[in-house]
Design an enzyme around this catalytic site. Structure first.
Site, PDB file in Angstrom:
ATOM      1  N   ASP A 101       0.847  -1.185   0.000  1.00 36.00           N
ATOM      2  CA  ASP A 101       0.000   0.000   0.000  1.00 36.00           C
ATOM      3  C   ASP A 101       0.892   1.247   0.000  1.00 36.00           C
ATOM      4  OD1 ASP A 101      -2.898   1.025   0.432  1.00 36.00           O
ATOM      5  OD2 ASP A 101      -1.839   1.951   2.109  1.00 36.00           O
ATOM      6  N   TYR A 210      -2.158  11.157   2.282  1.00 36.11           N
ATOM      7  CA  TYR A 210      -3.034  11.340   1.125  1.00 36.11           C
ATOM      8  C   TYR A 210      -3.151  12.816   0.751  1.00 36.11           C
ATOM      9  CZ  TYR A 210      -4.483   6.500   1.803  1.00 36.11           C
ATOM     10  OH  TYR A 210      -4.488   5.130   1.921  1.00 36.11           O
ATOM     11  N   HIS A 277      -6.913  -6.662  -0.863  1.00 36.43           N
ATOM     12  CA  HIS A 277      -5.874  -5.643  -0.712  1.00 36.43           C
ATOM     13  C   HIS A 277      -4.896  -6.013   0.400  1.00 36.43           C
ATOM     14  CE1 HIS A 277      -4.131  -1.599  -0.681  1.00 36.43           C
ATOM     15  NE2 HIS A 277      -4.237  -1.618   0.642  1.00 36.43           N
TER      16      HIS A 277
END
Length: 298
Positions: A101, A210, A277
């Site tokens: 990730d 982010y 994921h």
């Protein structure tokens, strides 16, 4: 079971916590959102048993590592420098870098910017930046829809408020709502991630990864698209690379595994249809086999 020890060190002006175990060539494990070093609990013993020295940090802003204020503290160039300096701090000139990730995004970047530091690269459900940009721009891809949460995280205070309001349920939904293996995250894992995520300042720091995307980090490694802090502009990864992909990832399209050879000539792509994921937690045995086999190949 491998025994590991906990340490702290100052890296790039920030206090980082890390776990270390084993002896041998260095393997650095970089976690993603919303995890920390504990994401690698299944991989650390396997790598130690295979003869490797493992270092798994809590990246800046996560768990018990320091949480510097402001979005600028989480720019990709700064995160890359954290990794480079940590390898040096552990008295090594180079290492194998493994990332999942967000940790995978950083792994791609350090391999491109500092090829002399990275012996081998492993990315798990983390696309090469050029491939990600290709899919975001493509009218044939659903990746833009899948990436809605990245835009949501740009909002001030609201994401933090929702995480606080729903607390443990949010962590459980993020982690348990997606894995194909119902035993991937037991109560101890949920407890650890809940405790880490809701430490003072942690959630904002984690979301700032982010938010920094729209402060100059969204540029990929495409030719000619350099940043002032980059040392490479061609985006080609020269090191032997393993890309492991859980094909049931709800946030990242399987198309992100296609065409990566254009940027990574020496790449091996392992698509795991039974995994989500959270691939290293979903199918830890299979991931461990792939890791050890790749590290011992040549």
């Amino acid at each position: 079971m491998a025994a590991w020890s906990h340490h702290e060190t100052i890296i790039n002006g920030v206090r980082l916590h890390y776990v270390e175990a084993g002896e041998g060539p260095l393997v650095l494990l970089l976690h993603g959102f919303p995890e920390h070093w504990y994401a690698w609990r299944e991989q650390i013993p396997a790598l130690v048993d295979a003869g490797y020295r493992v270092v798994a940090p809590d990246m800046r802003g996560y768990n018990v590592s320091e949480k510097p204020h402001g979005v600028e503290a989480y720019r990709i160039g700064t995160l890359v420098e954290d990794v480079r300096a940590l390898i040096e701090d552990r008295s090594e000139e180079h290492a194998t870098v493994v990332g999942h990730d967000w940790g995978g995004m950083i792994a791609w970047e350090i391999a491109a910017r500092h090829p002399n530091v990275v012996d081998r690269l492993v990315a798990m459900n983390a696309p090469h930046p050029a491939v990600y940009r290709r899919e975001i721009r493509s009218g044939r891809s659903d990746q833009r829809r899948r990436s809605w949460y990245v835009l949501f995280f740009q909002l001030p205070w609201l994401p933090e408020a929702l995480f606080r309001t729903f607390g443990r349920r949010t962590i459980e939904r993020l982690l348990r709502g997606a894995p194909e293996n119902p035993e991937a995250f037991d109560e101890e894992a949920i407890d650890r991630y809940e405790n880490a995520c809701f430490q003072p300042g942690a959630m904002t720091s984690m979301l700032n990864y982010y938010r920094s995307l729209f402060r100059g980090n969204l540029r990929s490694l495409l030719p000619g698209e350099s940043r002032p802090d980059e040392t490479t502009t061609d985006g080609v990864i020269s090191q032997p690379t393993l890309l492991i992909w859980g094909m049931r990832d709800r946030a990242l399209s399987p198309r992100l595994t296609e065409g990566v050879e254009q940027w990574v000539p020496d790449v091996r792509v392992e698509r795991l249809p039974e995994a989500s994921h959270w691939v290293q937690s979903d199918v830890p045995g299979r991931v461990n086999e792939l890791l050890v086999d790749f590290l011992e190949d040549g």
